[in-house]
Design an enzyme around this catalytic site. Sequence first.
Site, PDB file in Angstrom:
ATOM      1  N   HIS A   1      37.208  34.381  45.290  1.00 35.06           N
ATOM      2  CA  HIS A   1      37.349  34.723  43.864  1.00 35.06           C
ATOM      3  C   HIS A   1      37.984  33.496  43.229  1.00 35.06           C
ATOM      4  O   HIS A   1      39.186  33.278  43.313  1.00 35.06           O
ATOM      5  CB  HIS A   1      38.242  35.957  43.673  1.00 35.06           C
ATOM      6  CG  HIS A   1      37.613  37.228  44.152  1.00 35.06           C
ATOM      7  ND1 HIS A   1      36.491  37.762  43.557  1.00 35.06           N
ATOM      8  CD2 HIS A   1      37.926  38.060  45.167  1.00 35.06           C
ATOM      9  CE1 HIS A   1      36.137  38.885  44.172  1.00 35.06           C
ATOM     10  NE2 HIS A   1      37.000  39.085  45.170  1.00 35.06           N
TER      11      HIS A   1
ATOM     12  N   GLU B   1      32.974  37.323  48.546  1.00 33.75           N
ATOM     13  CA  GLU B   1      33.184  37.983  47.247  1.00 33.75           C
ATOM     14  C   GLU B   1      33.151  36.971  46.097  1.00 33.75           C
ATOM     15  O   GLU B   1      33.976  36.980  45.204  1.00 33.75           O
ATOM     16  CB  GLU B   1      34.512  38.760  47.238  1.00 33.75           C
ATOM     17  CG  GLU B   1      34.657  39.722  48.417  1.00 33.75           C
ATOM     18  CD  GLU B   1      35.862  40.613  48.340  1.00 33.75           C
ATOM     19  OE1 GLU B   1      36.508  40.662  47.274  1.00 33.75           O
ATOM     20  OE2 GLU B   1      36.181  41.282  49.347  1.00 33.75           O
TER      21      GLU B   1
ATOM     22  N   GLU C   1      42.927  41.295  53.482  1.00 34.44           N
ATOM     23  CA  GLU C   1      44.112  40.849  52.712  1.00 34.44           C
ATOM     24  C   GLU C   1      45.435  41.181  53.394  1.00 34.44           C
ATOM     25  O   GLU C   1      46.316  41.826  52.825  1.00 34.44           O
ATOM     26  CB  GLU C   1      44.053  41.475  51.299  1.00 34.44           C
ATOM     27  CG  GLU C   1      42.738  41.160  50.578  1.00 34.44           C
ATOM     28  CD  GLU C   1      42.652  41.732  49.170  1.00 34.44           C
ATOM     29  OE1 GLU C   1      43.541  42.504  48.765  1.00 34.44           O
ATOM     30  OE2 GLU C   1      41.668  41.406  48.470  1.00 34.44           O
TER      31      GLU C   1
ATOM     32  N   ASP D   1      32.949  34.885  42.933  1.00 31.94           N
ATOM     33  CA  ASP D   1      32.782  34.838  41.488  1.00 31.94           C
ATOM     34  C   ASP D   1      33.636  33.659  41.017  1.00 31.94           C
ATOM     35  O   ASP D   1      34.589  33.264  41.697  1.00 31.94           O
ATOM     36  CB  ASP D   1      33.147  36.153  40.779  1.00 31.94           C
ATOM     37  CG  ASP D   1      34.440  36.800  41.267  1.00 31.94           C
ATOM     38  OD1 ASP D   1      34.515  38.044  41.266  1.00 31.94           O
ATOM     39  OD2 ASP D   1      35.387  36.066  41.647  1.00 31.94           O
TER      40      ASP D   1
ATOM     41  N   ASN E   1      38.962  39.569  56.481  1.00 35.32           N
ATOM     42  CA  ASN E   1      38.584  39.148  55.139  1.00 35.32           C
ATOM     43  C   ASN E   1      39.851  38.833  54.340  1.00 35.32           C
ATOM     44  O   ASN E   1      40.855  39.536  54.463  1.00 35.32           O
ATOM     45  CB  ASN E   1      37.797  40.301  54.475  1.00 35.32           C
ATOM     46  CG  ASN E   1      36.988  39.849  53.273  1.00 35.32           C
ATOM     47  OD1 ASN E   1      36.324  38.829  53.315  1.00 35.32           O
ATOM     48  ND2 ASN E   1      37.055  40.635  52.199  1.00 35.32           N
TER      49      ASN E   1
END
Length: 312
Positions: free
Chosen positions: A205, A233, A128, A235, A169
Amino acid sequence: ESLNAMMKAKGKLYFGNIVDTNTLAEPNATEILKTEFGMFTPEYSMKWNFIQASQGKFTFDNSDKVVDWARKNDKQIRGHTLVWHQNIPDWVDAITDKANLTKVIENHIGKVVGRYRGRVYAWDVVNEVFNENGTFRNSVFHRVLGQDFIPLAFEAAHKADPNARLYINEYNLDFPGPKIDAMMNLIQSLQSKNVPIHGIGTQSHLTSNKTVDTVPAQLKRLASTKLDVAITELDIRLKRPVDDAKLAKQKQEYELVTRACLEINNCVGVSMWGVSDKDSWIPSTLPEFDAPLLWNKKFERKVAYKGVVGVL
Ligand code: XIL
C-alpha cells in the site's frame, strides 16, 4: 489482452485483485475482474469475524459465493486471512488461557482451510504481526502465546491443506527499516525450524512520491529468503488534490513496481487491492489521499493502466 495473460506470458503466475460480494454485485467491477485478472483475494468474507463470529458457529455463505464465482470463471483464490489482530471477535480477544487459544486457532484454521482444501492456491496465514519498530504487535495471539502463534498457525494450515502455498503477509516492507529487518529475522527463524512457510506477501500500500522508489530493492531482499514473494495489496495513493501531474507520476510508479516483480525470479505475481478509485479502501481510511488504482471512479482506464501494460 488481459493484464493476467500478459503477466503469464512473462513467466509469472498471475496479475490479481480483490473480489467479494460487494464487487460481485457491481457489474462494472465484475466485468473488469473477469477480463483482466486471474487470482483473487476475498476482501473480507474469509476474515475471522465473518466466518466464526461466535464460537463454533461457522458462516461460509459469502466466502462460498466468492470461491464458487472464481471456480466458475476459471480463476484462482488467495485465502485471506487466518490470523490477524483486526476483525477478531470479542470472544477470541478475551481468551487468556494458552491451551484454550491453541485449540481455538487450530480449530478455526482447520475448519476454514479444510473447507477449501484443493480450491485455494495460497493462504495469508498470518497478517501484520509487526509494529513499525519491528517489535511484535500487541494481539491476543501474541499476548497469550508469544511468537509461538506463528508456527502454530502455519502447521495447522499445512495439516488442513498440504498443497496450499502458505504466506506471511505484511505492510510497509517497501522501505528499509526495523520492520523488514524483523521480517527477515522471523523468516530465517521459521525456516531453521522447518515451519511449512512458502511465501512472503508484501502488501505494498504505497504513497506516491514517497515510498515507491525503494520497492525493487526491498522486494529483492525478501526474495533472498528463497521463498516465493508476492505483491499482495498494491495501490499507490495520491495526495489530494489529484491532478494530471500526480496521475502521470503514478503511471511511472506502477511501471516501476510491476517491473520489480518481473525482474525477480521468485516473485510469483502482483495483486491489486481494488479495481476502481470509487471502491478503494484508501479515501475512507486515509482521507488526505485519493485515486490509488488503475481505473477511475467512472471505471475508465487511467494512464497508470497504460503504464502497467507498457511494462508487460
Ligand atoms: C481492508 C478492506 O479493504 C476494507 O474494506 C476493510 O474495511 C478493512 O480491511 N491490510 C489488509 C487488508 O491485509 O485485509 C485490509 O483490507 C487493508 C490493509
